[in-house]
Write an enzyme that holds these catalytic residues in place. Structure first.
Site, mmCIF file in Angstrom:
data_model
loop_
_atom_site.group_PDB
_atom_site.id
_atom_site.type_symbol
_atom_site.label_atom_id
_atom_site.label_comp_id
_atom_site.label_asym_id
_atom_site.label_seq_id
_atom_site.Cartn_x
_atom_site.Cartn_y
_atom_site.Cartn_z
ATOM 1 C CE LYS A 1 4.111 -7.039 8.146
ATOM 2 N NZ LYS A 1 4.602 -5.944 7.323
ATOM 3 C CE1 TYR B 1 -4.333 -10.494 3.746
ATOM 4 C CE2 TYR B 1 -4.202 -8.740 2.108
ATOM 5 C CZ TYR B 1 -3.585 -9.688 2.903
ATOM 6 O OH TYR B 1 -2.220 -9.842 2.843
ATOM 7 C CG HIS C 1 0.175 -4.675 -5.464
ATOM 8 N ND1 HIS C 1 -0.645 -5.713 -5.066
ATOM 9 C CD2 HIS C 1 0.414 -4.875 -6.777
ATOM 10 C CE1 HIS C 1 -0.874 -6.517 -6.100
ATOM 11 N NE2 HIS C 1 -0.237 -6.013 -7.146
ATOM 12 N N PRO D 1 0.566 -16.473 7.581
ATOM 13 C CG PRO D 1 -0.249 -17.784 5.841
ATOM 14 C CD PRO D 1 0.074 -17.830 7.294
ATOM 15 C CE1 TYR E 1 -1.032 -6.966 3.934
ATOM 16 C CE2 TYR E 1 0.388 -5.836 2.355
ATOM 17 C CZ TYR E 1 -0.441 -6.886 2.683
ATOM 18 O OH TYR E 1 -0.674 -7.886 1.763
#
Length: 383
Positions: free
Chosen positions: A291, A195, A73, A287, A379
């Site tokens: 991580k 998200y 991704h 979550p 991220y």
């Protein structure tokens, strides 16, 4: 009574990866896992891998299937105010990306390697006591003792290892919401994670494979997953992912439901004498920042290098630095996970003012390359 250099308590990804890295370094170990193999290989957890985690799996020889079946991704999508905003990770970070590959598959790969090539991996072996240079455990109906030079507690928050560290400092926070997570036998409706911040609460669209979707809804704490039928779940996901445009959420049979509470936790120190804590035994993150698994991998990479250094030189200096090195990364991840969580979720009784602050932050990320890069670097684990 048997002896090994490193006794590893916990046969999850952290313990198994450490055992694999030690094997490659010529250091013997024994892994004690309290559950049976089927449970360990089916335990649903994380699936987003930072570049460092991908590199660690490849380097230790556990990356072949991941490279064949994993889903690279190059970004994520943020949704708010009925609009979609994509963050291009390679462009924002200088080339970093992430990989979707389920924890269940990582564990299967590492279990197979350990059983074929590594030291003993004992399933249904419950550690009952930890002492100075030994672990007692129950296996096949007998109490046994394993002596060792070092002990690694990779047995999670509820395991025996964490409680052995005396006089530790604990930092923790609980969040006033949970996630209802579902697995569905339907091809993902997106190529990258979504998200979503919505007036109804947070939602996340993820995936486990090209044919299996993983989706989450923010729900109140103590929610019973059985109280949500499949149609309710899909309807709510539709509402929270809604944007102006022709995007459509594909529906399919839901095969699993579970509620995950949201919490942050860190214990310091991460070492007591010969005992080293790793992964969830030492720290937990909500979550939202993806991580947890990556922090566990980072811990054991540091620890494996320190143990290899000890074997080659006889020096403890890298072992002495283990906790300090890991905790710097842990606290960076704790902050990022808190940031993502509080920016995207609606707290019970949240005011309009607080919601507008969240939207202001999301707008800044969508319109500022500097703000977008900060999120992307965190991220992908680049910082």
């Amino acid at each position: 009574m048997t002896h090994t250099t490193v006794a590893v308590i916990g046969g999850g990804p952290a313990g198994l990866l450490l055992a694999r890295m030690l094997h490659n370094a010529g250091i013997d170990s024994v892994v004690l896992e309290s559950r049976d193999r089927a449970y360990v290989e089916q335990r649903q957890r994380a699936g987003m891998l930072e570049q460092g985690t991908v590199d660690a799996l490849r380097e230790c020889g556990a990356g072949a299937r991941m490279d064949r079946e994993g889903l690279p991704h190059n970004g994520i999508e943020l949704r708010f105010d009925r609009r979609a905003h994509r963050l291009d990770f390679p462009a924002l970070t200088g080339g970093s990306s992430v990989m979707i590959y389920a924890q269940t598959e990582i564990v299967k790969d590492l279990v197979a390697l350990q059983l074929d090539e590594g030291g003993p991996l004992l399933f249904e072996a419950q550690a009952t006591a930890i002492g100075d240079g030994y672990v007692t455990y129950r296996h096949e109906g007998q109490e046994k003792t394993l002596t060792c030079d070092f002990i690694v507690g990779a047995d999670g928050f509820h395991g025996i290892s964490r409680a052995v560290v005396p006089s530790g400092r604990v930092y923790e926070a609980d969040y006033p919401y949970s996630w209802l997570g579902v697995l569905a036998d339907v091809a993902p409706s997106t190529d990258e994670l979504i998200y979503a911040h919505s007036p109804r609460g947070f939602a996340l669209h993820s995936m486990r494979s090209p044919t299996v979707s993983r989706l989450y809804l923010q729900v109140p704490n103590d929610t019973d997953p059985a109280a949500w039928d499949d149609e309710q779940i899909w309807d709510e996901l539709d509402l929270r992912f809604a944007i102006d445009g022709d995007w459509k959420l594909a529906r399919g049979p839901i095969t699993a439901k579970a509620v995950t509470p949201m919490r942050s936790f860190v214990t310091e120190p991460m070492r007591h004498g010969r005992l080293f804590l790793a992964g969830d035994a030492a720290h937990i993150v909500p979550p939202t920042g993806a991580k947890g698994l990556n922090l566990a991998v980072a811990d054991v990479v540091v620890l494996a290098r320190a143990l290899e250094h000890w074997r080659r030189t006889g020096k403890d200096d890298l072992l002495d630095d283990y906790g300090d090195i890991c905790l710097r990364r842990v606290w960076r991840a704790e902050h990022f996970s808190w940031f993502m969580t509080t920016m995207l979720h609606l707290a019970p009784g949240q005011s309009d003012y607080e919601t507008r602050l969240q939207l202001a932050q999301l707008h800044r990320i969508a319109t500022s390359e500097a703000a977008a890069a900060e999120l992307a670097l965190n991220y992908t684990g680049t910082v």
